[in-house]
Motif scaffolding. Structure first.
Motif, PDB file in Angstrom:
ATOM      1  N   THR A 140      -9.564   9.402  -6.145  1.00 39.39           N
ATOM      2  CA  THR A 140      -8.444  10.088  -6.889  1.00 39.39           C
ATOM      3  C   THR A 140      -9.022  10.666  -8.129  1.00 39.39           C
ATOM      4  OG1 THR A 140      -6.896   8.374  -5.944  1.00 39.39           O
ATOM      5  CG2 THR A 140      -6.225   9.795  -7.826  1.00 39.39           C
ATOM      6  N   GLU A 192       1.684   1.947  -3.409  1.00 34.36           N
ATOM      7  CA  GLU A 192       0.508   2.594  -4.192  1.00 34.36           C
ATOM      8  C   GLU A 192       0.765   4.140  -4.478  1.00 34.36           C
ATOM      9  OE1 GLU A 192      -4.086   2.625  -3.141  1.00 34.36           O
ATOM     10  OE2 GLU A 192      -3.319   0.706  -3.220  1.00 34.36           O
ATOM     11  N   THR A 193       1.287   4.659  -3.670  1.00 30.72           N
ATOM     12  CA  THR A 193       1.326   6.333  -3.465  1.00 30.72           C
ATOM     13  C   THR A 193       2.670   6.747  -3.428  1.00 30.72           C
ATOM     14  OG1 THR A 193       1.003   6.643  -1.061  1.00 30.72           O
ATOM     15  CG2 THR A 193      -0.953   6.414  -2.527  1.00 30.72           C
ATOM     16  N   PRO A 227      -0.825   4.013   2.344  1.00 32.38           N
ATOM     17  CA  PRO A 227      -0.877   5.099   1.261  1.00 32.38           C
ATOM     18  C   PRO A 227      -0.683   6.389   1.772  1.00 32.38           C
ATOM     19  CG  PRO A 227      -3.020   4.035   2.075  1.00 32.38           C
ATOM     20  CD  PRO A 227      -2.125   3.246   2.410  1.00 32.38           C
ATOM     21  N   GLY A 277     -10.871   4.023  -3.826  1.00 27.36           N
ATOM     22  CA  GLY A 277      -9.580   4.687  -3.993  1.00 27.36           C
ATOM     23  C   GLY A 277      -9.481   5.350  -5.272  1.00 27.36           C
ATOM     24  N   GLN A 312     -10.724  -0.603  -2.986  1.00 32.72           N
ATOM     25  CA  GLN A 312      -9.721  -0.138  -4.139  1.00 32.72           C
ATOM     26  C   GLN A 312     -10.347   0.515  -5.181  1.00 32.72           C
ATOM     27  OE1 GLN A 312      -6.463  -0.638  -4.125  1.00 32.72           O
ATOM     28  NE2 GLN A 312      -6.478  -1.439  -2.125  1.00 32.72           N
ATOM     29  N   THR A 351       0.953   4.800 -11.095  1.00 40.81           N
ATOM     30  CA  THR A 351       0.021   4.773 -10.138  1.00 40.81           C
ATOM     31  C   THR A 351      -1.314   3.960 -10.854  1.00 40.81           C
ATOM     32  OG1 THR A 351       0.806   6.795  -8.937  1.00 40.81           O
ATOM     33  CG2 THR A 351      -1.625   6.025  -8.513  1.00 40.81           C
ATOM     34  N   LEU A 376       0.749  -1.177   0.037  1.00 33.58           N
ATOM     35  CA  LEU A 376       0.025  -0.005   0.057  1.00 33.58           C
ATOM     36  C   LEU A 376       0.752   1.204  -0.043  1.00 33.58           C
ATOM     37  CD1 LEU A 376      -2.700  -1.311   2.455  1.00 33.58           C
ATOM     38  CD2 LEU A 376      -3.023  -0.919   0.023  1.00 33.58           C
ATOM     39  N   LEU A 434      -8.069   8.777   0.022  1.00 28.42           N
ATOM     40  CA  LEU A 434      -7.161   8.988  -1.148  1.00 28.42           C
ATOM     41  C   LEU A 434      -7.493  10.467  -1.720  1.00 28.42           C
ATOM     42  CD1 LEU A 434      -5.380   6.805  -2.752  1.00 28.42           C
ATOM     43  CD2 LEU A 434      -6.776   5.823  -0.979  1.00 28.42           C
ATOM     44  N   GLY A 438       3.193   7.059   2.135  1.00 22.31           N
ATOM     45  CA  GLY A 438       3.855   6.830   1.025  1.00 22.31           C
ATOM     46  C   GLY A 438       4.705   8.255   0.422  1.00 22.31           C
TER      47      GLY A 438
END
Length: 471
Positions: A411, A29-30, A150, A407, A404, A54, A26, A282, A153
């Motif tokens: 975004t 992920e970012t 995340p 998220g 997911q 991403t 995770l 997110l 990150g």
């Protein structure tokens, strides 16, 4: 003392393997968000191409996570964990050594493959290897993993990029993953029942292209209008295939995902609250750094550090919430948590401007993340508690798939509303300074996040504490 559902030789060690592996996934992920400009310069690629580092990660997760409940029936727990960690090391090595953008992107896909296996596995396994009375505390740590990965990150990656190079993000992962796989070889036991059901190709195809199409469309929406075929085409096809997938699951003796988990009202509500929370996490994770960098003019490292206090509070609060979960219950925690999140969103709406004080952003983020710590673990634990143990894998797959997608949706909508907001401001005030129209764009995006916080707050008042089922 109630016995765990499965006796394993080292439940803490096994949980540590799963949690560290999931955190790194995770985090990845970012993590590259802060390094995209450096990667664009190094490989001479456009922003749209770099964004696929991403977007592609989210796309692979959306495709693979629904298959997780199927994988645990075909492979042992040990096989899946070792395979996931091996993929993670291979993907990280590809990223660290990538001579060109194509290899780097391939490395990201392999990394996402690993995360797609280990993320849902963590949820279902930790529910099985600890006694019921310890479940709250353990899921409190899981809550840290789910949010801190995340969220941290950009902060950690900003420090690495500033001090070294973006490649060291991958090298760090290689070292930690190697240590985790060494630990896994001695700590991981099998807790799944391998039945190897016949693979249903219609389910496999409709799931893969259904979830993949939806996430691809949502990710593309951040740069293209909904009226563009590249957005609405995959979206429509994806939604149609998901309907086919859902109908197919209800007609199979051994479905890929047993949708009967949604018959539980508290599971449905818990998933809805998780989706709302991940949408907001997110969204905030992309809007606040953008505000700090483009409006207030902070460097990537400084912007990342401004977000650390909120993340630290989240890390501190999550185990406290988990330890007291059995005493307080999901009902009280989610109501307090969503109230704090709602207050945070209202403050953002009232204060975001080109002259907002930095301390105000930091304090408000602290309120937000404390609220998150009180919603995400209680919501997911209460949802899973409403299921019988044999349904944990299906519940975990359904929950993680939808979060997911939430998220990706958060975004995409955040970027879309930001663009619309700043364009509208420029049309009204042609001579506006960049900081002013950028701030207005971020304010517009926060309106959507605030609406989601209201819906979450309303939903929290319908939460009922669920006693976990032992069989």
């Amino acid at each position: 003392m109630a016995a765990p559902f499965f006796n394993v030789k080292s439940p803490k060690g096994m949980a540590a393997v799963l949690m560290i592996g999931t955190f790194l996934g995770l985090f990845g992920e970012t993590a590259l968000n802060m390094a995209l400009t450096n990667i664009m310069e190094d490989f001479d690629v456009s922003a749209a191409s770099a964004a696929w580092l991403t977007t592609g990660y989210l796309l692979v997760l959306a495709v693979l996570v629904p298959l997780s409940s199927y994988l645990v029936r075909w492979f042992t727990t040990r096989q899946l964990i070792v395979a996931a960690l091996t993929f993670a090391i291979i993907g990280s090595l590809l990223g660290a050594l990538a001579p060109n953008f194509t290899i780097l992107l391939a490395g990201r896909f392999v990394q996402a493959l690993a995360t797609g296996i280990i993320l849902p596995l963590m949820f279902s396994v930790v529910m099985l290897i600890f006694p019921i009375q310890k479940r709250g505390a353990v899921m409190g740590i899981v809550g840290i993993i789910l949010t801190a990965g995340p969220a941290l990150g950009p902060s950690i990656a900003g420090l690495i990029v500033s001090a070294l190079s973006w490649r060291y993000i991958f090298w760090m992962m290689v070292v930690v993953y190697a240590a985790v796989i060494f630990l896994a070889l001695s700590k991981v036991d099998n807790v799944s029942q391998v039945t190897r059901p016949k693979m249903d190709m219609l389910s496999l195809v409709s799931s893969t292209f259904g979830f993949g199409g939806v996430v691809f469309a949502l990710a593309t929406l951040a740069e293209q209008s909904i009226t563009e075929a590249i957005v609405y085409g995959p979206l429509i096809v994806g939604l149609v295939l998901l309907v086919i997938f859902g109908v197919r699951q209800t007609k199979m003796e051994e479905p890929m995902i047993d949708l009967s988990v949604f018959k539980s009202p508290m599971f449905r509500l818990g998933v809805a609250l998780m989706v709302a929370t991940m949408f907001m996490i997110l969204s905030v994770a992309i809007l606040v750094p953008m505000f700090l960098k483009t409006v207030l003019g902070f460097a990537a490292l400084t912007a990342g550090l401004c977000m650390l206090p909120g993340n630290v509070l989240n890390i501190m609060m999550s185990p406290i919430v988990g330890t007291n979960f059995d005493k307080v219950g999901a009902k009280i925690f989610t109501r307090i948590g969503f109230t704090m999140i709602f207050v945070s969103m209202m403050v953002f709406l009232m204060t975001i401007s080109a002259t907002t004080a930095t301390w105000m952003v930091i304090v408000n983020l602290c309120i937000f993340f404390v609220g998150v710590s009180m919603t995400i673990m209680p919501a997911q634990t209460n949802a899973m508690n409403s299921l019988a143990p044999q349904k944990f894998a299906d519940g975990s797959a359904a929950l993680n798939t939808l979060t997911q997608i939430a998220g990706a949706l958060g975004t995409a909508i955040a970027i879309t509303m930001f663009t619309i907001g700043q364009q509208n401001y420029i049309e009204k005030f042609a001579d506006a300074l960049p900081a002013e129209f950028l701030a207005h764009g971020i304010h517009t995006a926060f309106i959507v996040v605030a609406v989601i916080s209201v819906l979450g707050l309303i939903g929290s008042f319908f939460v009922k504490n669920v006693q976990p089922l032992e069989k």
